[in-house]
Design an enzyme around this catalytic site. Structure first.
Site, mmCIF file in Angstrom:
data_model
loop_
_atom_site.group_PDB
_atom_site.id
_atom_site.type_symbol
_atom_site.label_atom_id
_atom_site.label_comp_id
_atom_site.label_asym_id
_atom_site.label_seq_id
_atom_site.Cartn_x
_atom_site.Cartn_y
_atom_site.Cartn_z
ATOM 1 N N TYR A 32 0.879 -1.318 0.008
ATOM 2 C CA TYR A 32 -0.006 -0.130 0.037
ATOM 3 C C TYR A 32 0.868 0.769 -0.195
ATOM 4 O O TYR A 32 2.300 0.935 0.314
ATOM 5 C CB TYR A 32 -0.552 -0.054 1.267
ATOM 6 C CG TYR A 32 -0.643 0.995 2.807
ATOM 7 C CD1 TYR A 32 0.396 -0.007 2.976
ATOM 8 C CD2 TYR A 32 -0.297 1.932 3.130
ATOM 9 C CE1 TYR A 32 1.235 -0.167 4.469
ATOM 10 C CE2 TYR A 32 0.484 2.039 4.697
ATOM 11 C CZ TYR A 32 0.774 1.053 4.995
ATOM 12 O OH TYR A 32 1.364 1.086 6.469
ATOM 13 N N ARG A 51 8.183 3.593 -4.572
ATOM 14 C CA ARG A 51 8.495 2.923 -3.425
ATOM 15 C C ARG A 51 7.841 1.784 -3.548
ATOM 16 O O ARG A 51 7.769 0.376 -3.539
ATOM 17 C CB ARG A 51 8.303 3.351 -2.224
ATOM 18 C CG ARG A 51 8.245 2.717 -0.874
ATOM 19 C CD ARG A 51 8.082 3.365 0.032
ATOM 20 N NE ARG A 51 6.809 3.716 0.205
ATOM 21 C CZ ARG A 51 6.509 4.027 1.326
ATOM 22 N NH1 ARG A 51 7.353 5.340 2.380
ATOM 23 N NH2 ARG A 51 5.902 5.173 1.519
ATOM 24 N N LYS A 145 6.910 -1.627 2.118
ATOM 25 C CA LYS A 145 5.207 -1.317 2.261
ATOM 26 C C LYS A 145 4.189 -2.083 2.225
ATOM 27 O O LYS A 145 3.012 -2.028 1.391
ATOM 28 C CB LYS A 145 5.304 -0.283 2.045
ATOM 29 C CG LYS A 145 4.080 0.962 2.850
ATOM 30 C CD LYS A 145 4.640 2.211 2.591
ATOM 31 C CE LYS A 145 3.352 3.104 3.536
ATOM 32 N NZ LYS A 145 3.589 3.305 4.787
ATOM 33 N N GLU A 179 12.009 2.684 14.248
ATOM 34 C CA GLU A 179 11.023 3.942 14.062
ATOM 35 C C GLU A 179 9.923 3.644 14.713
ATOM 36 O O GLU A 179 10.023 3.000 15.382
ATOM 37 C CB GLU A 179 10.928 3.482 12.309
ATOM 38 C CG GLU A 179 10.408 2.352 11.932
ATOM 39 C CD GLU A 179 10.013 2.211 10.448
ATOM 40 O OE1 GLU A 179 10.033 3.024 9.590
ATOM 41 O OE2 GLU A 179 9.512 0.942 10.589
ATOM 42 N N LEU A 203 11.103 1.498 7.316
ATOM 43 C CA LEU A 203 10.956 1.783 5.798
ATOM 44 C C LEU A 203 11.478 2.817 5.618
ATOM 45 O O LEU A 203 11.752 3.819 6.432
ATOM 46 C CB LEU A 203 9.065 1.621 5.852
ATOM 47 C CG LEU A 203 8.043 2.455 5.062
ATOM 48 C CD1 LEU A 203 8.344 1.402 3.455
ATOM 49 C CD2 LEU A 203 6.808 2.769 4.883
HETATM 50 N N1 PDD Z 1 2.960 5.199 7.841
HETATM 51 N N2 PDD Z 1 7.577 4.096 9.240
HETATM 52 C C1 PDD Z 1 6.332 3.380 9.161
HETATM 53 C C2 PDD Z 1 6.319 1.927 9.562
HETATM 54 C C3 PDD Z 1 5.340 4.010 8.591
HETATM 55 O O1 PDD Z 1 4.003 2.739 8.059
HETATM 56 C C4 PDD Z 1 5.705 5.377 7.641
HETATM 57 C C5 PDD Z 1 4.531 6.057 7.062
HETATM 58 C C6 PDD Z 1 6.856 5.725 8.070
HETATM 59 C C7 PDD Z 1 6.641 6.950 7.593
HETATM 60 O O2 PDD Z 1 6.644 7.026 5.676
HETATM 61 P P1 PDD Z 1 5.965 8.105 4.344
HETATM 62 O O3 PDD Z 1 6.970 9.323 4.886
HETATM 63 O O4 PDD Z 1 6.505 8.110 3.508
HETATM 64 O O5 PDD Z 1 4.872 8.476 4.832
HETATM 65 C C8 PDD Z 1 8.009 5.107 8.176
HETATM 66 C C9 PDD Z 1 1.859 5.924 6.494
HETATM 67 C C10 PDD Z 1 1.827 7.137 6.332
HETATM 68 C C11 PDD Z 1 0.726 4.446 7.837
HETATM 69 O O6 PDD Z 1 0.673 3.614 7.551
HETATM 70 O O7 PDD Z 1 -1.101 5.681 7.030
#
Ligand code: PDD
Length: 284
Positions: A32, A51, A145, A179, A203
């Protein structure tokens, strides 16, 4: 109006549309992305689509949706919904087949999407959030992801149970912070920014990449991609989390320990300001 897209059709969100034998539904077998919409335009979509392709490749799901098609559906959803500020969620699963763990012979990936109105939490950005530490119990491909988010869900619920806004995860065997439950995590110590390197433990966030590639060099800060212990994090001068929805959000308390002065730090605030300026420029 909130809106959806399922298997080639635009639909309203209350239409029942899950396919019982979708492997995403039964195995979490899919990937996703979440993209933010500012001023009626998707932000950093190229990075999200890049990604998405990588996640599909790593899971050996055939790439049957081209970037042009995904971009067009994003724009159609924005237009149909009339939403100017919100988020688009999309997932691609390996498709539908009688339940069996190994890949089906014929794989027809299935795309679904939703758009919803939302906005970053300005109060959290201004005052910072309180977080807890929790053991990172996720699998060892956190770089993908994938739809398998139970570890992240339990981590976030632990924060809710404690009445705070976020969870910062650490690997118990290494005693190293990875994280947040849905964000990347940074600390600042003696003017140096620290964050976990991109490998199978985290991630590679789009927001993280924008900071690393564009904003941190532009503002002239020093950053090291090196894992650090929870104990070290508690001694930080500043801390912040990044994600598509948080943008850059200061972390001012971890497990009841005040970080720095207890107010958002100057580097966190400068990065948030630079992020907002970039959004304003890209999504005029
Ligand atoms: N989550 N790490 C994890 C485990 C995440 O699920 C996310 C983002 C990030 C940050 O990624 P980005 O900057 O690309 O949003 C880091 C999304 C927003 C979610 O699960 O809703």
């Amino acid at each position: 109006m909130d809106y959806g897209f399922f298997d080639g059709e635009f639909i309203s969100l209350d239409e029942p549309k899950v396919q019982l034998e979708d492997r995403g539904y039964q195995f979490g077998d899919g990937i996703y992305e979440v993209t933010r919409i500012y001023n009626g335009k998707p932000f950093a979509l190229t990075r999200h689509l890049e990604r998405c392709r990588r996640s599909l490749r790593e899971l050996r799901i055939p790439i049957t949706y081209m970037d042009e098609e995904l971009t067009a559906i994003h724009n159609d959803l924005i237009k149909k919904s009339g939403i100017r500020n919100g988020a688009i969620y999309f997932q691609i699963t390996r498709g539908c087949a009688p339940r069996s763990h190994a890949f089906p012979d014929q794989t027809v990936p299935l795309l679904s999407m939703t758009i919803r109105e939302s906005a970053p939490d300005a109060d959290q950005q201004e005052n910072g959030i309180h977080c807890i530490l929790a053991e990172d119990i996720r699998w060892l491909r956190c770089d993908i992801k994938s739809l398998n988010l139970l570890g992240n869900v339990l981590a976030k619920q632990a924060a809710h149970d404690k009445g705070v806004q976020g969870t910062i995860q650490y690997r118990k065997d290494q005693n190293l912070i990875t994280e947040g439950s849905s964000s990347n995590f940074f600390i600042v110590k003696d003017d140096i920014i620290w964050t976990h390197p991109t490998n199978e433990y985290i991630l590679k966030g789009v927001t993280r990449s924008i900071l690393m590639d564009e904003l941190i060099p532009k503002l002239g800060y020093t950053v090291v991609e090196k894992a650090f212990t929870p104990e070290f994090a508690l001694t930080a001068d500043e801390a912040f989390a990044t994600s598509t929805s948080l943008e850059v959000t200061p972390v001012v308390d971890i497990d009841g320990h005040t970080i720095g002065t207890g107010a958002p730090g100057s580097i966190s605030c400068a990065l948030l300001k630079a992020y907002h300026e970039l959004v304003a420029k890209e999504c005029k």
